[in-house]
Scaffold this motif. Structure first.
Motif, short mmCIF file in Angstrom:
data_model
loop_
_atom_site.label_atom_id
_atom_site.label_comp_id
_atom_site.label_asym_id
_atom_site.label_seq_id
_atom_site.Cartn_x
_atom_site.Cartn_y
_atom_site.Cartn_z
N LYS A 160 -12.66 27.15 12.27
CA LYS A 160 -11.34 25.66 13.94
C LYS A 160 -12.45 24.60 13.03
CE LYS A 160 -11.91 24.19 18.67
NZ LYS A 160 -11.87 24.79 19.48
N LYS A 202 -11.91 23.87 9.92
CA LYS A 202 -11.27 23.47 8.57
C LYS A 202 -9.97 23.36 9.00
CE LYS A 202 -13.86 25.71 5.63
NZ LYS A 202 -13.56 27.14 4.38
N ILE A 203 -9.21 23.99 9.95
CA ILE A 203 -7.67 24.04 10.54
C ILE A 203 -7.68 22.83 11.34
CG2 ILE A 203 -6.19 24.34 12.03
CD1 ILE A 203 -7.56 27.65 12.45
N THR A 204 -8.46 22.25 12.36
CA THR A 204 -8.00 20.18 12.86
C THR A 204 -9.07 19.31 11.19
OG1 THR A 204 -10.04 21.58 14.42
CG2 THR A 204 -9.78 19.70 13.83
N LEU A 228 -4.87 19.43 9.94
CA LEU A 228 -4.05 19.26 10.71
C LEU A 228 -4.06 17.73 10.44
CD1 LEU A 228 -3.58 21.45 13.63
CD2 LEU A 228 -2.32 21.28 11.86
#
Length: 87
Positions: A2, A4-6, A9
């Motif tokens: 989570k 890494k995705i944040t 983005l």
């Protein structure tokens, strides 16, 4: 995962904010198209000021790295010796 995705983005959003909009891109000189927002340089003095600042920064960076790697103080009574030889 989570996190890494944040982070991804956030980086994408920051990158999009750095790209110039269509109006700014149209008003910029050829050298700066697509790079910056706002009004471009007003005269040749603006370029001279920026390039002078770039030269000063690069010279400062070069000299600071050079003196960090090889300082050059060889005398035995240099001030750094009083700190390094202090028990």
């Amino acid at each position: 995962m989570k996190r890494k995705i944040t982070s991804l983005l956030l980086l994408l959003l920051l990158h999009m904010a750095a790209i110039a909009c269509a109006v700014c891109e149209r008003n910029q000189p050829r050298v700066l198209k697509g790079i910056t927002h706002g009004a471009g340089p007003n005269s040749r003095w603006d370029y001279l000021i920026v390039w002078t600042a770039v030269v000063i920064v690069l010279a400062t960076l070069f000299l600071s790295i050079k003196w960090l790697i090889r300082p050059g103080e060889q005398s035995g009574n240099h001030i750094k010796r009083s700190i390094l030889n202090n028990p």
